[in-house]
Scaffold this motif. Structure first.
Motif, short mmCIF file in Angstrom:
data_model
loop_
_atom_site.label_atom_id
_atom_site.label_comp_id
_atom_site.label_asym_id
_atom_site.label_seq_id
_atom_site.Cartn_x
_atom_site.Cartn_y
_atom_site.Cartn_z
N ALA A 41 0.83 -1.21 0.00
CA ALA A 41 0.00 0.00 0.00
C ALA A 41 0.87 1.26 0.00
O ALA A 41 0.57 2.23 -0.70
N LEU A 42 1.96 1.24 0.75
CA LEU A 42 2.84 2.42 0.83
C LEU A 42 3.75 2.56 -0.38
O LEU A 42 4.21 3.66 -0.69
N ALA A 43 4.01 1.47 -1.09
CA ALA A 43 4.90 1.53 -2.25
C ALA A 43 4.31 2.40 -3.36
O ALA A 43 5.04 2.85 -4.24
N ALA A 44 3.02 2.66 -3.30
CA ALA A 44 2.38 3.50 -4.31
C ALA A 44 2.98 4.92 -4.32
O ALA A 44 2.89 5.62 -5.31
N TYR A 45 3.60 5.32 -3.21
CA TYR A 45 4.22 6.64 -3.15
C TYR A 45 5.49 6.71 -3.98
O TYR A 45 6.00 7.78 -4.24
N GLY A 46 6.05 5.56 -4.35
CA GLY A 46 7.30 5.55 -5.10
C GLY A 46 8.50 5.55 -4.17
O GLY A 46 8.38 5.29 -2.97
N ALA A 62 8.55 11.89 -1.52
CA ALA A 62 8.40 10.98 -2.66
C ALA A 62 7.74 11.77 -3.77
O ALA A 62 6.78 12.52 -3.53
N ARG A 63 8.29 11.63 -4.97
CA ARG A 63 7.78 12.36 -6.13
C ARG A 63 7.71 13.87 -5.88
O ARG A 63 6.77 14.55 -6.29
N GLY A 64 8.71 14.38 -5.12
CA GLY A 64 8.79 15.82 -4.88
C GLY A 64 7.85 16.35 -3.82
O GLY A 64 7.82 17.55 -3.57
N ARG A 65 7.07 15.47 -3.18
CA ARG A 65 6.14 15.91 -2.13
C ARG A 65 6.55 15.32 -0.79
O ARG A 65 6.92 14.15 -0.71
N PRO A 91 9.21 1.21 1.90
CA PRO A 91 8.56 0.02 1.37
C PRO A 91 9.35 -0.73 0.31
O PRO A 91 9.40 -1.95 0.31
N ASN A 92 10.00 -0.01 -0.60
CA ASN A 92 10.72 -0.69 -1.67
C ASN A 92 11.91 -1.48 -1.16
O ASN A 92 12.34 -2.43 -1.80
#
Length: 149
Positions: A41-46, A62-65, A91-92
């Motif tokens: 679920a958390l890996a969706a943040y990249g 993550a992703r600049g945010r 997560p990754n």
């Protein structure tokens, strides 16, 4: 919660019987499966990384945010160390560790299926040690510390 802090580890549960290797394997497999669901679920943040030093909001991005601002109240060094710890356990990266734990559980289960398998005992001790962080879970078997070499 009392004002005494949270520096103490939870007390180990008392059980009437000694847990079998199969029970240890089942316990760790269940906890790892739960952790994998959270990781996915958390890996969706990249990919997670630290914000730039001096950024308006310090923390993990993550992703600049910024997804996890870090403010420990103990100063910049503590904030940076805490944020770096979060990044190291993102997560990754955690997913690989969890999959390795499942591989060990499966190896223990395969050893238990073989009569006289020599690795069942040592693998049980490894699984016990990997289950230790879940000591506060109500299903945690009685922990047996490995013998000192």
């Amino acid at each position: 919660m009392t004002g005494e802090g949270t520096s103490q580890q939870p007390k180990r549960p008392k059980h009437e019987h000694r847990a079998t290797a199969a029970e240890w394997a089942a316990f760790l497999e269940a906890r790892v499966t739960e952790e994998l669901a959270a990781v996915d679920a958390l890996a969706a943040y990249g990919w997670w990384e630290l914000t730039e030093p001096g950024a308006r909001r310090f923390g993990v991005q993550a992703r600049g945010r910024v997804i996890a601002p870090v403010l420990t109240g103990s100063g910049h060094f503590a904030d940076q160390a805490t944020a770096l710890h979060i990044v190291r356990n993102q997560p990754n990266r955690a997913r690989g560790d969890l999959l390795a734990k499942l591989m060990l559980v499966n190896l223990l289960k395969a050893q238990l299926a073989e009569e006289g398998a020599p690795l069942a005992g040592p693998l049980r001790l490894v699984v016990q040690q990997l289950a230790d962080p879940f000591i506060d879970h109500p299903d945690h078997p009685e922990y047996e510390a490995p013998e000192e070499p």
